[in-house]
Scaffold this motif. Structure first.
Motif, short mmCIF file in Angstrom:
data_model
loop_
_atom_site.label_atom_id
_atom_site.label_comp_id
_atom_site.label_asym_id
_atom_site.label_seq_id
_atom_site.Cartn_x
_atom_site.Cartn_y
_atom_site.Cartn_z
N GLY A 35 0.79 -1.23 0.00
CA GLY A 35 0.00 0.00 0.00
C GLY A 35 0.82 1.28 0.00
O GLY A 35 0.26 2.36 0.03
N THR A 48 2.04 8.78 -3.33
CA THR A 48 1.67 7.37 -3.15
C THR A 48 2.19 6.78 -1.83
O THR A 48 2.14 5.57 -1.64
CB THR A 48 2.18 6.50 -4.32
N CYS A 49 2.65 7.64 -0.95
CA CYS A 49 3.07 7.18 0.37
C CYS A 49 2.16 7.79 1.44
O CYS A 49 2.57 7.93 2.59
CB CYS A 49 4.52 7.56 0.63
N LEU A 75 -4.25 15.75 -3.36
CA LEU A 75 -4.80 14.41 -3.15
C LEU A 75 -6.24 14.52 -2.64
O LEU A 75 -6.60 15.50 -1.99
CB LEU A 75 -3.93 13.63 -2.17
N SER A 82 -3.27 13.46 7.82
CA SER A 82 -2.55 12.97 6.65
C SER A 82 -1.12 13.49 6.61
O SER A 82 -0.86 14.66 6.88
CB SER A 82 -3.26 13.41 5.37
N SER A 102 -3.28 5.05 3.58
CA SER A 102 -4.44 5.71 2.98
C SER A 102 -4.62 5.42 1.51
O SER A 102 -5.63 5.78 0.93
CB SER A 102 -4.31 7.23 3.17
N ASN A 103 -3.65 4.82 0.85
CA ASN A 103 -3.77 4.55 -0.59
C ASN A 103 -4.66 3.35 -0.86
O ASN A 103 -4.77 2.46 -0.11
CB ASN A 103 -2.40 4.32 -1.21
#
Ligand code: FES
Length: 103
Positions: A35, A48-49, A75, A82, A102-103
């Motif tokens: 993820g 993406t992290c 995002l 976040s 969260s992805n």
């Protein structure tokens, strides 16, 4: 070195021992946590992290800088907790922290 728990969207928890002075993203990738593809390899550009930091640790993590906030603003699935894992530096103060992917 602190123990940090990553929580997947399905509730699966994985605790890793993270290396101080490296990023939370590196701790995840080095420990094969799903993820967090970290496509930009920590350059603070891909988002993406994305993770949510535990309330109790939010003020302890390293300060969010302007560039990180700019990525977060682009995002969709962000909230007050976040952070980009590549911008959070691991230290002993983070021992016991839980991080939701969260992805
Ligand atoms: S790895 Fe790309 S923004 Fe963090």
């Amino acid at each position: 070195m602190p123990n940090i728990t990553f929580i997947q969207n399905n509730g699966l928890e994985q605790t890793v021992t993270a290396e101080n002075d490296l990023s939370l993203m590196v701790a995840a990738v080095d420990n094969h946590i799903d993820g967090i593809p970290a496509i930009c390899n920590g350059c603070c550009s891909c988002g993406t992290c994305l993770v949510d930091i535990d309330d109790d640790y939010l003020t302890i993590t390293s300060t969010k800088y302007f560039g990180e906030q700019q990525v977060l603003d682009k995002l969709k699935n962000t909230n007050a907790n976040s952070r980009l894992a590549c911008q959070v530096i691991v230290s002993d103060k983070l021992d016991g922290m839980k991080v939701k992917i969260s992805n």
